[in-house]
Design a protein around this motif. Sequence first.
Motif, PDB file in Angstrom:
ATOM      1  N   VAL A   1      14.211  63.558  61.199  1.00 51.20           N
ATOM      2  CA  VAL A   1      13.502  62.306  60.949  1.00 51.20           C
ATOM      3  C   VAL A   1      12.605  62.364  59.716  1.00 51.20           C
ATOM      4  CG1 VAL A   1      11.689  60.778  61.892  1.00 51.20           C
ATOM      5  CG2 VAL A   1      13.522  61.577  63.368  1.00 51.20           C
ATOM      6  N   LEU A   2      12.020  63.522  59.426  1.00 53.33           N
ATOM      7  CA  LEU A   2      10.964  63.589  58.416  1.00 53.33           C
ATOM      8  C   LEU A   2      11.381  63.011  57.072  1.00 53.33           C
ATOM      9  CD1 LEU A   2       9.188  67.034  58.951  1.00 53.33           C
ATOM     10  CD2 LEU A   2       8.315  64.752  59.470  1.00 53.33           C
ATOM     11  N   GLN A   3      12.635  63.212  56.675  1.00 54.33           N
ATOM     12  CA  GLN A   3      13.043  62.776  55.346  1.00 54.33           C
ATOM     13  C   GLN A   3      12.990  61.261  55.164  1.00 54.33           C
ATOM     14  OE1 GLN A   3      15.047  64.318  57.573  1.00 54.33           O
ATOM     15  NE2 GLN A   3      17.197  63.680  57.377  1.00 54.33           N
ATOM     16  N   TYR A   4      12.855  60.521  56.261  1.00 53.93           N
ATOM     17  CA  TYR A   4      12.792  59.060  56.162  1.00 53.93           C
ATOM     18  C   TYR A   4      11.367  58.551  55.998  1.00 53.93           C
ATOM     19  CZ  TYR A   4      17.605  59.457  57.618  1.00 53.93           C
ATOM     20  OH  TYR A   4      18.946  59.795  57.672  1.00 53.93           O
ATOM     21  N   LEU A   5      10.410  59.461  55.932  1.00 57.00           N
ATOM     22  CA  LEU A   5       8.997  59.105  55.744  1.00 57.00           C
ATOM     23  C   LEU A   5       8.531  59.622  54.397  1.00 57.00           C
ATOM     24  CD1 LEU A   5       7.706  60.170  59.277  1.00 57.00           C
ATOM     25  CD2 LEU A   5       8.421  57.877  58.562  1.00 57.00           C
ATOM     26  N   ASP A   6       7.638  58.880  53.745  1.00 58.32           N
ATOM     27  CA  ASP A   6       7.125  59.358  52.455  1.00 58.32           C
ATOM     28  C   ASP A   6       6.172  60.533  52.665  1.00 58.32           C
ATOM     29  OD1 ASP A   6       4.506  58.338  53.088  1.00 58.32           O
ATOM     30  OD2 ASP A   6       5.070  56.378  52.314  1.00 58.32           O
ATOM     31  N   GLY A   7       5.827  61.205  51.568  1.00 58.74           N
ATOM     32  CA  GLY A   7       5.016  62.415  51.654  1.00 58.74           C
ATOM     33  C   GLY A   7       3.704  62.237  52.394  1.00 58.74           C
ATOM     34  N   PRO A   8       2.875  61.240  52.026  1.00 61.11           N
ATOM     35  CA  PRO A   8       1.605  61.055  52.741  1.00 61.11           C
ATOM     36  C   PRO A   8       1.800  60.763  54.229  1.00 61.11           C
ATOM     37  CG  PRO A   8       1.551  59.917  50.629  1.00 61.11           C
ATOM     38  CD  PRO A   8       2.958  60.388  50.829  1.00 61.11           C
ATOM     39  N   THR A   9       2.818  59.969  54.582  1.00 62.12           N
ATOM     40  CA  THR A   9       3.061  59.669  55.996  1.00 62.12           C
ATOM     41  C   THR A   9       3.501  60.920  56.742  1.00 62.12           C
ATOM     42  OG1 THR A   9       3.694  57.402  55.409  1.00 62.12           O
ATOM     43  CG2 THR A   9       4.291  58.179  57.597  1.00 62.12           C
ATOM     44  N   GLN A  10       4.347  61.727  56.114  1.00 57.22           N
ATOM     45  CA  GLN A  10       4.734  63.005  56.719  1.00 57.22           C
ATOM     46  C   GLN A  10       3.507  63.861  56.996  1.00 57.22           C
ATOM     47  OE1 GLN A  10       7.694  65.401  54.775  1.00 57.22           O
ATOM     48  NE2 GLN A  10       9.073  63.683  54.422  1.00 57.22           N
ATOM     49  N   HIS A  11       2.642  63.981  55.993  1.00 58.79           N
ATOM     50  CA  HIS A  11       1.455  64.829  56.135  1.00 58.79           C
ATOM     51  C   HIS A  11       0.581  64.338  57.288  1.00 58.79           C
ATOM     52  CE1 HIS A  11      -1.548  67.706  54.676  1.00 58.79           C
ATOM     53  NE2 HIS A  11      -2.452  66.767  54.908  1.00 58.79           N
ATOM     54  N   ALA A  12       0.375  63.020  57.366  1.00 61.22           N
ATOM     55  CA  ALA A  12      -0.442  62.462  58.448  1.00 61.22           C
ATOM     56  C   ALA A  12       0.214  62.685  59.804  1.00 61.22           C
ATOM     57  CB  ALA A  12      -0.673  60.969  58.198  1.00 61.22           C
ATOM     58  N   LEU A  13       1.531  62.496  59.870  1.00 54.72           N
ATOM     59  CA  LEU A  13       2.237  62.681  61.135  1.00 54.72           C
ATOM     60  C   LEU A  13       2.151  64.131  61.610  1.00 54.72           C
ATOM     61  CD1 LEU A  13       4.094  61.813  63.423  1.00 54.72           C
ATOM     62  CD2 LEU A  13       6.047  62.124  61.888  1.00 54.72           C
ATOM     63  N   LEU A  14       2.342  65.074  60.706  1.00 55.48           N
ATOM     64  CA  LEU A  14       2.285  66.484  61.092  1.00 55.48           C
ATOM     65  C   LEU A  14       0.894  66.860  61.604  1.00 55.48           C
ATOM     66  CD1 LEU A  14       4.354  68.041  58.171  1.00 55.48           C
ATOM     67  CD2 LEU A  14       5.074  67.762  60.549  1.00 55.48           C
TER      68      LEU A  14
END
Length: 234
Positions: free
Chosen positions: A135-148
Amino acid sequence: MPTLENLNPHAPFPADRARQIARAFAPRRPWGNWWDYSYTRIKLGSDPLYPGAIAALRHHPAPVLDLGCGLGLFAHAMRAAGLEQPYRGIDIDAAKIRRGQKIVQRTGLAGVELQVHDLSAGWPAHHGSVTILDVLQYLDGPTQHALLNDAAGMLGPDGVLVIRSTLAEDSARGRTSLRADAWAHRIGWMQARPVHYPTAQGLRQTLEAAGLQVSLQPLYGNTPFNNWLLVARR
């Protein structure tokens, strides 16, 4: 259906068990749409994703939040492997969720809930284990960072974070993964285009800074894709 207690975490489901699990996704009439059945059978029988994720969760009884669950196939795989954790799956694709909900109801799968939810707009509160599978590749960098960071905060004492993702690498596997993701969007199987592939170093740095211990290993089996499994815990 007897449960599978000793799945090989680096290999796909055995062909007979893949067929049995996928049968839940078959149409009720022979002239119905066989796409979901065909997809789930091929996925289960060729990709080690679910055995790898199941092995990571097996000794962690906490409830599971599956971010980007699609049809909810992982819930069926968990139950077939003897995992009984309460499961909640969320996904942006309302059509997949509707089909998945009908299948859960029809099969009587216990302790499973599927909901429509857009991860780019946030995620629900949770305490337990978290899975983020392809799933991660479908989110932009900042959203990935916040989600993690938020996923790290969701982990309970018996919880574990399980991520399977394509990593950003200039390799034959990496290029094949990009083409496959683009194709999945083009035919309409995935609603979104990939926007940002994470790196191994970036994932480690983010999760270790959040206080987690991280293990990362390849999980592509016999597929041509550059998929890796990350397991993190406190």
